[in-house]
Design a protein around this motif. Structure first.
Motif, PDB file in Angstrom:
ATOM      1  N   GLN A 188      -3.321 -12.953   3.166  1.00  0.00           N
ATOM      2  CA  GLN A 188      -2.810 -11.732   3.760  1.00  0.00           C
ATOM      3  C   GLN A 188      -2.558 -10.680   2.681  1.00  0.00           C
ATOM      4  OE1 GLN A 188      -2.611 -11.530   7.152  1.00  0.00           O
ATOM      5  NE2 GLN A 188      -3.547 -13.550   7.015  1.00  0.00           N
ATOM      6  N   PRO A 189      -2.984  -9.421   2.906  1.00  0.00           N
ATOM      7  CA  PRO A 189      -2.801  -8.371   1.903  1.00  0.00           C
ATOM      8  C   PRO A 189      -1.371  -7.844   1.907  1.00  0.00           C
ATOM      9  CG  PRO A 189      -3.810  -7.437   3.840  1.00  0.00           C
ATOM     10  CD  PRO A 189      -3.709  -8.928   4.102  1.00  0.00           C
ATOM     11  N   PRO A 190      -0.975  -7.157   0.846  1.00  0.00           N
ATOM     12  CA  PRO A 190       0.308  -6.462   0.889  1.00  0.00           C
ATOM     13  C   PRO A 190       0.291  -5.440   2.025  1.00  0.00           C
ATOM     14  CG  PRO A 190      -0.552  -6.514  -1.352  1.00  0.00           C
ATOM     15  CD  PRO A 190      -1.658  -6.977  -0.452  1.00  0.00           C
ATOM     16  N   PRO A 191       1.425  -5.092   2.581  1.00  0.00           N
ATOM     17  CA  PRO A 191       1.462  -4.102   3.666  1.00  0.00           C
ATOM     18  C   PRO A 191       0.790  -2.796   3.241  1.00  0.00           C
ATOM     19  CG  PRO A 191       3.590  -5.171   3.447  1.00  0.00           C
ATOM     20  CD  PRO A 191       2.770  -5.627   2.274  1.00  0.00           C
ATOM     21  N   ALA A 192      -0.066  -2.281   4.084  1.00  0.00           N
ATOM     22  CA  ALA A 192      -0.834  -1.078   3.741  1.00  0.00           C
ATOM     23  C   ALA A 192       0.008   0.186   3.772  1.00  0.00           C
ATOM     24  CB  ALA A 192      -2.024  -0.940   4.691  1.00  0.00           C
ATOM     25  N   ASP A 193       1.178   0.122   4.402  1.00  0.00           N
ATOM     26  CA  ASP A 193       2.001   1.326   4.493  1.00  0.00           C
ATOM     27  C   ASP A 193       2.867   1.529   3.251  1.00  0.00           C
ATOM     28  OD1 ASP A 193       3.646  -0.819   4.911  1.00  0.00           O
ATOM     29  OD2 ASP A 193       4.690   0.027   6.646  1.00  0.00           O
ATOM     30  N   ASP A 194       2.828   0.592   2.316  1.00  0.00           N
ATOM     31  CA  ASP A 194       3.559   0.727   1.058  1.00  0.00           C
ATOM     32  C   ASP A 194       2.542   0.771  -0.061  1.00  0.00           C
ATOM     33  OD1 ASP A 194       5.162   0.583  -1.171  1.00  0.00           O
ATOM     34  OD2 ASP A 194       6.503  -0.935  -0.354  1.00  0.00           O
ATOM     35  N   THR A 195       2.301   1.950  -0.598  1.00  0.00           N
ATOM     36  CA  THR A 195       1.252   2.105  -1.608  1.00  0.00           C
ATOM     37  C   THR A 195       1.681   1.614  -2.990  1.00  0.00           C
ATOM     38  OG1 THR A 195       1.962   4.382  -2.067  1.00  0.00           O
ATOM     39  CG2 THR A 195       0.233   4.064  -0.400  1.00  0.00           C
ATOM     40  N   ASN A 196       2.979   1.397  -3.187  1.00  0.00           N
ATOM     41  CA  ASN A 196       3.468   0.924  -4.482  1.00  0.00           C
ATOM     42  C   ASN A 196       4.009  -0.491  -4.356  1.00  0.00           C
ATOM     43  OD1 ASN A 196       4.015   1.347  -7.298  1.00  0.00           O
ATOM     44  ND2 ASN A 196       6.188   1.425  -6.776  1.00  0.00           N
ATOM     45  N   LEU A 197       3.113  -1.417  -4.036  1.00  0.00           N
ATOM     46  CA  LEU A 197       3.490  -2.810  -3.828  1.00  0.00           C
ATOM     47  C   LEU A 197       2.339  -3.708  -4.247  1.00  0.00           C
ATOM     48  CD1 LEU A 197       5.736  -4.660  -2.563  1.00  0.00           C
ATOM     49  CD2 LEU A 197       4.426  -4.544  -0.440  1.00  0.00           C
ATOM     50  N   VAL A 198       2.660  -4.779  -4.980  1.00  0.00           N
ATOM     51  CA  VAL A 198       1.653  -5.772  -5.339  1.00  0.00           C
ATOM     52  C   VAL A 198       2.049  -7.103  -4.728  1.00  0.00           C
ATOM     53  CG1 VAL A 198       0.899  -4.652  -7.464  1.00  0.00           C
ATOM     54  CG2 VAL A 198       2.807  -6.272  -7.538  1.00  0.00           C
ATOM     55  N   GLY A 199       1.058  -7.977  -4.546  1.00  0.00           N
ATOM     56  CA  GLY A 199       1.329  -9.287  -3.984  1.00  0.00           C
ATOM     57  C   GLY A 199       0.839 -10.381  -4.915  1.00  0.00           C
ATOM     58  N   TRP A 200       1.493 -11.535  -4.847  1.00  0.00           N
ATOM     59  CA  TRP A 200       1.027 -12.682  -5.627  1.00  0.00           C
ATOM     60  C   TRP A 200       0.843 -13.861  -4.683  1.00  0.00           C
ATOM     61  CZ3 TRP A 200       3.900 -17.265  -7.248  1.00  0.00           C
ATOM     62  CH2 TRP A 200       5.182 -17.350  -6.709  1.00  0.00           C
ATOM     63  N   PHE A 201      -0.145 -14.689  -5.000  1.00  0.00           N
ATOM     64  CA  PHE A 201      -0.423 -15.872  -4.197  1.00  0.00           C
ATOM     65  C   PHE A 201       0.668 -16.882  -4.483  1.00  0.00           C
ATOM     66  CE2 PHE A 201      -3.080 -19.900  -3.753  1.00  0.00           C
ATOM     67  CZ  PHE A 201      -2.866 -19.978  -2.390  1.00  0.00           C
ATOM     68  N   ALA A 202       1.643 -16.970  -3.576  1.00  0.00           N
ATOM     69  CA  ALA A 202       2.873 -17.709  -3.833  1.00  0.00           C
ATOM     70  C   ALA A 202       2.682 -19.218  -3.932  1.00  0.00           C
ATOM     71  CB  ALA A 202       3.906 -17.390  -2.755  1.00  0.00           C
TER      72      ALA A 202
ATOM     73  N   THR B  72      -4.464   7.143   3.552  1.00  0.00           N
ATOM     74  CA  THR B  72      -3.834   8.428   3.287  1.00  0.00           C
ATOM     75  C   THR B  72      -3.686   8.796   1.815  1.00  0.00           C
ATOM     76  OG1 THR B  72      -1.647   7.384   3.399  1.00  0.00           O
ATOM     77  CG2 THR B  72      -2.532   8.332   5.438  1.00  0.00           C
ATOM     78  N   SER B  73      -3.717   7.811   0.920  1.00  0.00           N
ATOM     79  CA  SER B  73      -3.451   8.152  -0.481  1.00  0.00           C
ATOM     80  C   SER B  73      -3.909   7.042  -1.418  1.00  0.00           C
ATOM     81  CB  SER B  73      -1.956   8.395  -0.688  1.00  0.00           C
ATOM     82  OG  SER B  73      -1.241   7.180  -0.542  1.00  0.00           O
ATOM     83  N   ALA B  74      -3.830   7.354  -2.710  1.00  0.00           N
ATOM     84  CA  ALA B  74      -4.077   6.337  -3.727  1.00  0.00           C
ATOM     85  C   ALA B  74      -2.981   5.282  -3.650  1.00  0.00           C
ATOM     86  CB  ALA B  74      -4.098   6.973  -5.114  1.00  0.00           C
ATOM     87  N   ALA B  75      -3.308   4.066  -4.110  1.00  0.00           N
ATOM     88  CA  ALA B  75      -2.343   2.975  -4.067  1.00  0.00           C
ATOM     89  C   ALA B  75      -2.106   2.430  -5.475  1.00  0.00           C
ATOM     90  CB  ALA B  75      -2.814   1.881  -3.118  1.00  0.00           C
ATOM     91  N   VAL B  76      -1.330   1.379  -5.546  1.00  0.00           N
ATOM     92  CA  VAL B  76      -0.791   0.891  -6.808  1.00  0.00           C
ATOM     93  C   VAL B  76      -1.855   0.589  -7.861  1.00  0.00           C
ATOM     94  CG1 VAL B  76      -0.715  -1.492  -5.941  1.00  0.00           C
ATOM     95  CG2 VAL B  76       0.809  -0.801  -7.813  1.00  0.00           C
ATOM     96  N   PHE B  77      -3.028   0.073  -7.464  1.00  0.00           N
ATOM     97  CA  PHE B  77      -4.064  -0.290  -8.428  1.00  0.00           C
ATOM     98  C   PHE B  77      -5.192   0.736  -8.482  1.00  0.00           C
ATOM     99  CE2 PHE B  77      -3.248  -5.179  -8.718  1.00  0.00           C
ATOM    100  CZ  PHE B  77      -2.229  -4.932  -9.630  1.00  0.00           C
ATOM    101  N   ALA B  78      -4.894   1.997  -8.171  1.00  0.00           N
ATOM    102  CA  ALA B  78      -5.920   3.045  -8.196  1.00  0.00           C
ATOM    103  C   ALA B  78      -6.549   3.194  -9.571  1.00  0.00           C
ATOM    104  CB  ALA B  78      -5.320   4.372  -7.746  1.00  0.00           C
ATOM    105  N   ASP B  79      -5.775   2.993 -10.631  1.00  0.00           N
ATOM    106  CA  ASP B  79      -6.273   3.185 -11.997  1.00  0.00           C
ATOM    107  C   ASP B  79      -6.435   1.879 -12.761  1.00  0.00           C
ATOM    108  OD1 ASP B  79      -6.351   5.992 -11.743  1.00  0.00           O
ATOM    109  OD2 ASP B  79      -4.213   6.131 -12.197  1.00  0.00           O
TER     110      ASP B  79
ATOM    111  N   ASP C 150       4.713   0.578 -11.838  1.00  0.00           N
ATOM    112  CA  ASP C 150       6.048  -0.013 -11.826  1.00  0.00           C
ATOM    113  C   ASP C 150       6.290  -0.401 -10.375  1.00  0.00           C
ATOM    114  OD1 ASP C 150       8.697  -0.712 -11.872  1.00  0.00           O
ATOM    115  OD2 ASP C 150       9.393   1.088 -12.919  1.00  0.00           O
ATOM    116  N   ALA C 151       5.901  -1.629 -10.026  1.00  0.00           N
ATOM    117  CA  ALA C 151       5.828  -2.013  -8.616  1.00  0.00           C
ATOM    118  C   ALA C 151       6.514  -3.342  -8.345  1.00  0.00           C
ATOM    119  CB  ALA C 151       4.363  -2.093  -8.179  1.00  0.00           C
ATOM    120  N   PRO C 152       7.192  -3.436  -7.200  1.00  0.00           N
ATOM    121  CA  PRO C 152       7.778  -4.713  -6.790  1.00  0.00           C
ATOM    122  C   PRO C 152       6.717  -5.639  -6.229  1.00  0.00           C
ATOM    123  CG  PRO C 152       8.165  -3.061  -5.119  1.00  0.00           C
ATOM    124  CD  PRO C 152       7.486  -2.351  -6.257  1.00  0.00           C
ATOM    125  N   PHE C 153       7.084  -6.923  -6.122  1.00  0.00           N
ATOM    126  CA  PHE C 153       6.180  -7.944  -5.604  1.00  0.00           C
ATOM    127  C   PHE C 153       6.531  -8.324  -4.169  1.00  0.00           C
ATOM    128  CE2 PHE C 153       5.260  -8.711 -10.053  1.00  0.00           C
ATOM    129  CZ  PHE C 153       3.961  -9.214 -10.059  1.00  0.00           C
TER     130      PHE C 153
END
Length: 217
Positions: A99-113, A134-141, A84-87
């Motif tokens: 450019q990737p989504p910011p690495a400091d926000d693990t619950n964030l996805v990006g779209w090619f605008a 430091t941890s798993a991120a939004v697409f870990a699974d 359940d992630a914002p874009f």
């Protein structure tokens, strides 16, 4: 399955670089998250937004199949893997890298605008980190998704675009099928992309990309 943070031995930096596209005659890296595919073909570019020259196809060709009008995605919901992630919007930088989504926000996805928005006719690219330092991120699974699974994209026009998974595949970054993944379509399709495979500490990157192919229903 996508790599887990348990593989983060020695606190190796794990921020992935999203890579796309060939621009004009310049050959650029072609695989999201740091892969290389030097095929200098227009067919392997990320799809362009409707207002660009790539939209010059006849209207009947561009609007075939179920689709929604263009709208900015707001939230990605994948119930099976508790996403359940914002874009955030992603753009290609001066080096040709998306450019990737910011690495400091693990619950964030990006779209090619500058490509198709989720639900719009065309191929929409949605990317997210599998993990960080430091941890798993939004697409870990993400690799747990199977054909027939569903997910949704909520949009800023108040509509929800519902998608069904067609296929889930892992590709070596050195042999990434850019045309198949990025080529534009006359249907509303989505690609969910993240890193996969083994983590190569020498280059500080994963060996593979995981791609989920889906279509609007």
């Amino acid at each position: 399955m996508a790599a887990r943070p348990s593989s983060l031995a020695d606190n190796e930096p794990r921020t992935k670089t999203l890579v796309v596209g060939a621009v004009a005659a310049l050959v650029l890296a072609m695989v999201l998250f740091g892969g290389n595919d030097t095929t200098p073909s227009d067919a392997s570019r990320p799809p362009k937004a409707p207002h660009t020259e790539a939209a010059a196809a006849p209207p009947a060709e561009r609007t075939a199949g179920k689709h929604l009008p263009r709208a900015r995605p707001v939230r990605l919901l994948i119930p099976k893997i508790s996403v359940d992630a914002p874009f955030t919007e992603l753009a290609i930088g001066s080096t040709g890298q998306l450019q990737p989504p910011p690495a400091d926000d693990t619950n964030l996805v990006g779209w090619f605008a500058k490509g198709a928005s989720p639900g719009e006719a065309g191929t929409s690219i949605i990317a997210g980190h599998v993990d960080t330092m430091t941890s798993a991120a939004v697409f870990a699974d993400l690799g747990e998704l199977k054909k027939g699974d569903s997910f949704e994209v909520r949009r800023d026009d108040g509509r929800t675009a519902s998608f069904v998974v067609d296929d889930v595949e892992t590709f070596e970054k050195d042999n990434f099928p850019s045309r198949r993944v990025y080529a534009d379509t006359d249907q509303a399709q989505v690609r969910l992309i993240t890193c996969a495979g083994d983590y190569d500490r020498t280059v500080r990157d994963y060996t593979d990309n995981l791609v989920v192919f889906a279509h609007l229903v």
